[in-house]
Design an enzyme around this catalytic site. Structure first.
Site, short mmCIF file in Angstrom:
data_model
loop_
_atom_site.label_atom_id
_atom_site.label_comp_id
_atom_site.label_asym_id
_atom_site.label_seq_id
_atom_site.Cartn_x
_atom_site.Cartn_y
_atom_site.Cartn_z
N ASN A 158 0.79 -1.23 0.00
CA ASN A 158 0.00 0.00 0.00
C ASN A 158 0.83 1.29 0.00
O ASN A 158 0.34 2.33 -0.44
CB ASN A 158 -1.05 0.00 1.12
CG ASN A 158 -0.47 -0.06 2.50
OD1 ASN A 158 0.72 -0.30 2.67
ND2 ASN A 158 -1.31 0.14 3.49
N GLU A 253 4.82 -3.88 11.72
CA GLU A 253 3.51 -3.23 11.78
C GLU A 253 2.58 -4.09 10.95
O GLU A 253 2.78 -4.27 9.76
CB GLU A 253 3.62 -1.81 11.25
CG GLU A 253 2.45 -0.95 11.66
CD GLU A 253 1.51 -0.72 10.52
OE1 GLU A 253 0.47 -1.41 10.49
OE2 GLU A 253 1.81 0.12 9.67
N CYS A 287 -3.41 0.50 6.89
CA CYS A 287 -3.44 -0.11 8.23
C CYS A 287 -4.19 0.80 9.18
O CYS A 287 -4.86 0.34 10.10
CB CYS A 287 -2.02 -0.30 8.76
SG CYS A 287 -0.96 -1.13 7.63
#
Ligand code: G3P
Length: 478
Positions: A158, A253, A287
């Site tokens: 992303n 993450e 996210c």
């Protein structure tokens, strides 16, 4: 046209000896857009050897010179936005304007990192022994920060450029070498970005970019004995990486289920625009996207109406035309999102718009009256679908947020700052935003997830610190 992008090792662009390539699909056209080299395990070994030896002399390169090269790379990156921005549009269907923004943000991040690095790494500590009981002033302790060695960076699809750079720049300023494994979709954007570092003139072998299928070289890379630190952003692959990795620092993450808690005194226009920005930008593939709205029943009708009116204005279509909503990254991702939507339908959620999908393009969807027995109340769609759960007390909202296995960010909307701070303290997430949607940036802010959302903190300063170790020299006086 059959051209296969080369991978980068030893300061050169190379063709893999595998003779194989990996196809990169354009999410919008669902046709092969680019091809990259399918690198072999031997090529990984070679890159690691180069990274190990290049790091040794890089660590001895004066800090100001390391910073100077990073500033140069930042300037080159900003002067050459087009190829990166264009491939972001084609590989991951990021809207054209946002693709340019990603590159500019990345350039700024590199420069900031260089500046922060010279400050924090240019400073050590001096301790005296007589502050600890039983000691005279006979020991002088000098501490400084030293590099870890080879850092392996694995960014997600992303933000292939930005989340690569957010790992590369701190690693390099701290004196580490860097091996980059780009995501398949996003690989070409990464290769263009690496070219900017190449042009800046970093020493050979210090940076490499190895492309290929995660299933073939993924474990080999993450379990490689030469790797001294892994910085990974992505899905729950990170959990298996952390189980297999050796005794090395990890920065991970791994997604979130960011809640947006709305109190009855909130400015509902502000909430609505933040749900749109937070929930639907880049089609929800962040996210830090708003992934569940927990709104007090007393204001829920009004809020849902306001969000609905704004959803109606979102444009849907090609990334080249800067549509707000573009095709999600892959067919399997679209199928997964659809599965969540169908489950919510069967269990009686209210559809504020009709569900519509063409290929990988899913129209924005707001689901009201979502209940905890629906999968979408807990799972991360990574698509343009936002569920609304109505709550009767703030505690109910906090409990829902804390029952999640994720704990990345969250947000709370209220005019009562005291309440907001108490709610923030009660939310088990790495960050809580008061009166704004979750977001990682500005990029020098700490960024970290609790629970399954990850380990290690990011943000420029924390990343530099994480990619170093403390070294101590003690002078013993007679
Ligand atoms: O999804 C990756 C995460 O880092 C989000 O970043 O800038 O969209 O908040 P941002």
């Amino acid at each position: 046209d059959g051209e296969v992008y080369k991978y980068y090792a030893d300061g050169e662009w190379k063709t893999s000896s595998s003779g194989k390539s990996v196809a990169i699909m354009n999410p919008a056209t669902r046709k092969t857009q680019y091809k990259v080299q399918a690198c072999t395990q031997e090529e990984v070994n070679a890159v690691m050897e180069l990274a190990k030896s290049a790091q040794k002399s890089w660590a001895k390169t004066p800090l100001w010179k390391r910073a100077e090269l990073l500033h140069k790379a930042a300037a080159i990156l900003k002067d050459n936005k087009a190829p990166m921005a264009e491939s972001l549009v084609k590989e991951i269907a990021k809207p054209a304007k946002d693709s340019v923004t990603e590159v500019v943000r990345s350039g700024d991040l590199i420069s900031y990192c260089a500046e922060e690095g010279v400050r924090i790494l240019g400073e050590g500590k001096f301790l005296l022994s007589d502050s600890f009981p039983g000691n005279d002033r006979t020991k002088y302790c000098l501490t400084s920060k030293i590099p870890l060695g080879v850092v392996l960076a694995i960014p997600p699809f992303n933000y292939p450029v930005n989340l690569a750079v957010s790992k590369i720049a701190p690693a390099l300023i701290a004196g580490n070498s860097l091996v980059l494994k780009p995501p398949t979709q996003g690989a070409v954007s990464c290769l263009h970005m690496v070219h900017c570092f190449h042009l800046a003139g970093f020493p050979k072998g210090l940076i490499s970019c190895i492309t290929g299928k995660g299933s073939e070289i993924g474990d080999f890379l993450t379990m490689h004995p030469a790797v001294n630190c892994i910085s990974f952003t992505g899905g729950d692959t990170g959990i298996s990486i952390s189980k297999k990795a050796g005794m090395i620092p990890l920065q991970m993450e791994l997604g979130g289920k960011d809640a947006c808690i709305v109190l009855d005194d909130a400015d509902l226009d502000l909430v609505a625009s933040n749900i749109i920005k937070g929930g639907f930008s880049y089609s929800g593939q962040r996210c830090t996207a708003v992934k569940v709205v927990l709104v007090m029943e007393s204001v829920a009708d009004e809020l849902v109406e306001k969000v609905k009116a704004k959803v109606a204005k979102l444009t849907v279509g090609p990334p080249e035309e800067n549509s707000d909503i573009t095709a999600v990254v892959s067919e399997s991702s679209a199928n997964f999102i659809e599965g969540l939507v169908m489950d919510a339908k069967e269990k009686g959620a209210t559809f504020c718009q009709e569900y519509k999908r063409e290929g990988n393009l899913i129209w924005p969807l707001l689901l009201d009256n979502v209940r905890p027995d629906m999968r979408i109340a807990w799972e991360e769609p990574f698509g343009p679908v936002v569920p609304v759960l109505r709550i009767n007390s703030v505690e109910e909202g906090i409990n829902h947020c804390n029952a999640s296995n994720f704990g990345l960010q969250g947000c709370v909307f209220t005019k009562d700052i005291n309440k907001a701070i108490l709610i923030s303290d009660a939310m088990e997430t790495g960050t809580v935003q008061i009166n704004s949607a979750p977001a990682r940036g500005p990029d020098h802010f700490p960024f970290q997830g609790l629970k399954d959302s990850g380990i290690g903190s990011q943000g420029v300063t924390n990343s530099i610190n994480l990619m170093t170790k403390v070294k101590t020299t003690v002078i013993n006086l007679p």
